[in-house]
Scaffold this active site. Structure first.
Site, mmCIF file in Angstrom:
data_model
loop_
_atom_site.group_PDB
_atom_site.id
_atom_site.type_symbol
_atom_site.label_atom_id
_atom_site.label_comp_id
_atom_site.label_asym_id
_atom_site.label_seq_id
_atom_site.Cartn_x
_atom_site.Cartn_y
_atom_site.Cartn_z
ATOM 1 N N HIS A 35 1.009 -1.275 -0.046
ATOM 2 C CA HIS A 35 0.116 -0.101 -0.015
ATOM 3 C C HIS A 35 0.930 1.267 -0.041
ATOM 4 O O HIS A 35 0.378 2.166 0.547
ATOM 5 C CB HIS A 35 -0.857 0.134 1.024
ATOM 6 C CG HIS A 35 -2.187 -1.071 0.861
ATOM 7 N ND1 HIS A 35 -3.287 -0.522 0.503
ATOM 8 C CD2 HIS A 35 -2.193 -2.148 1.126
ATOM 9 C CE1 HIS A 35 -4.150 -1.531 0.444
ATOM 10 N NE2 HIS A 35 -3.697 -2.831 0.866
ATOM 11 N N GLY A 119 -7.190 -14.208 -7.819
ATOM 12 C CA GLY A 119 -7.332 -13.621 -6.662
ATOM 13 C C GLY A 119 -6.608 -14.199 -5.447
ATOM 14 O O GLY A 119 -7.032 -14.003 -4.333
ATOM 15 N N ALA A 120 -5.645 -14.481 -5.549
ATOM 16 C CA ALA A 120 -4.755 -14.902 -4.421
ATOM 17 C C ALA A 120 -3.757 -13.944 -4.046
ATOM 18 O O ALA A 120 -2.697 -14.282 -3.302
ATOM 19 C CB ALA A 120 -3.747 -16.335 -4.922
ATOM 20 N N GLY A 121 -3.790 -12.718 -4.516
ATOM 21 C CA GLY A 121 -2.656 -11.708 -4.081
ATOM 22 C C GLY A 121 -1.170 -11.821 -4.918
ATOM 23 O O GLY A 121 -0.387 -11.289 -4.565
ATOM 24 N N SER A 123 -1.531 -11.070 -8.367
ATOM 25 C CA SER A 123 -1.777 -10.344 -9.450
ATOM 26 C C SER A 123 -1.614 -10.994 -10.736
ATOM 27 O O SER A 123 -1.232 -10.978 -11.756
ATOM 28 C CB SER A 123 -0.413 -9.343 -9.584
ATOM 29 O OG SER A 123 -1.310 -8.119 -10.241
ATOM 30 N N SER A 124 -2.923 -11.824 -10.692
ATOM 31 C CA SER A 124 -3.409 -12.552 -12.158
ATOM 32 C C SER A 124 -3.857 -11.428 -12.843
ATOM 33 O O SER A 124 -3.726 -11.478 -14.237
ATOM 34 C CB SER A 124 -4.314 -13.582 -11.985
ATOM 35 O OG SER A 124 -5.664 -12.907 -11.419
ATOM 36 N N SER A 125 -4.359 -10.432 -12.203
ATOM 37 C CA SER A 125 -5.090 -9.292 -13.050
ATOM 38 C C SER A 125 -3.758 -8.433 -14.039
ATOM 39 O O SER A 125 -3.904 -8.320 -15.085
ATOM 40 C CB SER A 125 -5.628 -8.319 -12.458
ATOM 41 O OG SER A 125 -4.730 -7.568 -11.220
ATOM 42 N N GLU A 157 -7.048 -0.970 -15.301
ATOM 43 C CA GLU A 157 -7.691 -1.471 -14.283
ATOM 44 C C GLU A 157 -8.466 -0.283 -13.459
ATOM 45 O O GLU A 157 -9.558 -0.736 -12.729
ATOM 46 C CB GLU A 157 -6.429 -2.047 -13.137
ATOM 47 C CG GLU A 157 -7.090 -2.754 -12.090
ATOM 48 C CD GLU A 157 -6.122 -3.979 -11.846
ATOM 49 O OE1 GLU A 157 -5.293 -4.589 -12.484
ATOM 50 O OE2 GLU A 157 -6.233 -4.562 -10.466
ATOM 51 N N ASP A 169 1.884 -3.700 -9.464
ATOM 52 C CA ASP A 169 1.646 -4.852 -10.089
ATOM 53 C C ASP A 169 2.250 -4.864 -11.584
ATOM 54 O O ASP A 169 2.799 -5.658 -11.974
ATOM 55 C CB ASP A 169 0.236 -5.248 -9.943
ATOM 56 C CG ASP A 169 -0.208 -5.454 -8.694
ATOM 57 O OD1 ASP A 169 0.530 -5.246 -7.697
ATOM 58 O OD2 ASP A 169 -1.420 -5.694 -8.243
HETATM 59 P P1 ADP Z 1 -5.245 -10.895 -8.298
HETATM 60 O O1 ADP Z 1 -4.779 -9.863 -9.339
HETATM 61 O O2 ADP Z 1 -4.780 -10.758 -6.963
HETATM 62 O O3 ADP Z 1 -5.064 -12.248 -8.929
HETATM 63 P P2 ADP Z 1 -7.870 -9.280 -9.040
HETATM 64 O O4 ADP Z 1 -9.101 -9.437 -8.510
HETATM 65 O O5 ADP Z 1 -7.124 -8.299 -9.129
HETATM 66 O O6 ADP Z 1 -6.923 -10.592 -8.105
HETATM 67 O O7 ADP Z 1 -7.592 -10.137 -10.498
HETATM 68 C C1 ADP Z 1 -8.479 -11.411 -10.511
HETATM 69 C C2 ADP Z 1 -9.386 -11.289 -11.863
HETATM 70 O O8 ADP Z 1 -8.510 -10.808 -12.987
HETATM 71 C C3 ADP Z 1 -10.317 -12.529 -12.219
HETATM 72 O O9 ADP Z 1 -11.445 -12.384 -11.363
HETATM 73 C C4 ADP Z 1 -10.433 -12.225 -13.579
HETATM 74 O O10 ADP Z 1 -11.375 -11.352 -13.916
HETATM 75 C C5 ADP Z 1 -9.277 -11.668 -14.196
HETATM 76 N N1 ADP Z 1 -8.311 -12.725 -14.720
HETATM 77 C C6 ADP Z 1 -7.101 -13.116 -14.137
HETATM 78 N N2 ADP Z 1 -6.542 -14.112 -14.702
HETATM 79 C C7 ADP Z 1 -7.630 -14.309 -15.780
HETATM 80 C C8 ADP Z 1 -7.549 -15.404 -16.696
HETATM 81 N N3 ADP Z 1 -6.531 -16.316 -16.926
HETATM 82 N N4 ADP Z 1 -8.636 -15.524 -17.697
HETATM 83 C C9 ADP Z 1 -9.615 -14.609 -17.488
HETATM 84 N N5 ADP Z 1 -9.555 -13.746 -16.589
HETATM 85 C C10 ADP Z 1 -8.682 -13.713 -15.632
HETATM 86 MG MG MG Z 2 -5.149 -7.725 -9.016
#
Ligand code: ADP
Ligand code: MG
Length: 379
Positions: A35, A119-121, A123-125, A157, A169
């Site tokens: 943060h 959603g595990a922190g 940063s899949s986003s 984002e 991220d």
């Molecule tokens: P984090 O970044 O910590 O994983 P976020 O809530 O910021 O969590 O982002 C997760 C979101 O990103 C998912 O709910 C989905 O909308 C999108 N996302 C991430 N990876 C994928 C994927 N491989 N395919 C489709 N959507 C994805």
């Molecule tokens: Mg994220």
């Protein structure tokens, strides 16, 4: 099947012709500095060896279509039309396209595969945004630098998805180098590579994913940002970055208790990032462990973004012999990291599962991650 091949195969199945290329970007774990990014301070994340792959081809028209293994529905955007809304996960890649639209003479088709836990922190986003941004930058010959692509990812984002997240991220996902963390000064986005040298000490970074999903668009993250803004305004500075430890006595007098604790977290956390860089340069693992412990305590007590599962994960990691452990990412769920001897990884996994079961919590997932390279074209 490799994820790259899966992306190519998925593309062919979804769109009926082959992809031109595949681009990938990693998820990230943050070693320390939580943060602090939106307060224009310091962060020290690293890319992980879990990546998102985007198979892409340009089209002749202005239509952009995306599909993913996690949802085979095809979503689409017309680059000549309106800003995308309500497209579920597709807002991330189509938000990128929208933010880069001045460079996009043509639309594209895109298929996504990934092994970054969602959603595990971790940063899949950002992994998703950066794989697509990196690919479009090449296909559209936009010629943007990696830092500019990070800004585009953050804007997508913030403005399209509607999650008020900072710049860490995307910068990590684009700038990361193997076996290193990247020190980011979020005021001017300068980055410095910081060698971690974990493997030569037989150390690994373990991720303990609590399985509790966080949501940045919920109120907790936003209210922390608001408290930081209020603190900066009351103390007469443009951002908390302008303050340091010597300002804490004044802050205590001028701020209400809650705002003071939020501000104290950010000010002390910035210092801890810089101290961590020094500790790593000196290979001082005791100091690294102590700084991680202080960071976790500050997030738990001052910033109040931890949850019981994360506190338990951190305590159990230390009991299992970790040299340092803390929650990582925005908080309210997600994962903790622990730096631990490779040989103790199994003990850590066993102890965490037992400790979580004893409290009736969902079984955590424990896995090692390797500091890895940022966004790249897969050849
Ligand atoms: P984090 O970044 O910590 O994983 P976020 O809530 O910021 O969590 O982002 C997760 C979101 O990103 C998912 O709910 C989905 O909308 C999108 N996302 C991430 N990876 C994928 C994927 N491989 N395919 C489709 N959507 C994805
Ligand atoms: Mg994220």
């Amino acid at each position: 099947m490799s994820l790259k091949l899966e992306a190519e195969t998925g593309f062919q199945a979804a769109f009926g012709y082959p992809a031109t290329g595949v681009w990938s970007a990693p998820g990230r774990a943050n070693l320390i500095g939580e943060h602090t990014d939106y307060n224009l301070g310091f962060v020290l994340p690293f890319g992980i060896d879990r990546r998102t792959y985007a198979a892409i081809s340009l089209r002749a028209d202005k239509i952009c279509r995306v599909a993913s293994t996690i949802d085979t529905q095809i979503y689409q955007l017309d680059l000549a039309g309106q800003k995308p809304t309500g497209l579920d996960w597709a807002l991330y890649p189509l938000g990128i396209a929208w933010m880069m639209r001045e460079h996009g003479q043509q639309g594209f088709d895109c298929f996504i595969t990934s092994d970054v836990p969602v959603g595990a922190g971790l940063s899949s986003s950002a992994a998703l945004e950066c794989s697509v941004a990196f690919g479009l930058n090449e296909l559209w010959q936009a010629g943007l630098e990696r830092v500019e692509l990070a800004r585009i990812g953050q804007r997508a984002e913030n403005e399209v998805v509607g999650a008020p997240t900072g710049i860490m991220d995307q910068t990590a996902s684009l700038m990361a180098q193997s076996d290193s963390a990247v020190l980011i000064d979020c005021r001017d986005l300068t980055t410095t590579n910081v060698k971690l040298g974990l493997s030569e000490k037989n150390l690994v970074v373990a991720v303990i994913d609590t399985g509790v999903a966080h949501r940045h668009s919920d109120g907790g993250y936003r209210s922390r940002r608001d408290a930081c803004e209020l603190g900066a305004k009351t103390l007469g500075v443009s951002s908390l970055r302008e303050l340091d430890i010597s300002d804490l006595p004044r802050a205590k007098v001028e701020l209400d208790d809650l705002t003071f604790r939020r501000v104290r977290h950010v000010i002390t956390e910035n210092q801890r990032v810089l101290d961590t860089v020094s500790a790593l340069a000196l290979s001082n693992l005791d100091s690294l462990g102590e700084l991680m412990a202080q960071s976790h305590a500050s997030m738990r007590d001052d910033f109040e973004i931890s949850i019981d599962e994360l506190d338990l994960a951190v305590a159990t990691a230390i009991e299992s012999g970790a040299i340092g452990s803390r929650m990582t990412g925005g908080g309210f769920g997600g994962a903790a990291i622990a730096i631990i001897n490779q040989d103790e990884l199994f003990t850590l996994e066993k102890k965490c599962k037992l400790a979580f079961a004893a409290k009736g919590y969902k079984e955590p997932r424990i896995f090692a991650v390797k500091p890895s390279q940022g966004a790249r074209k897969e050849s």
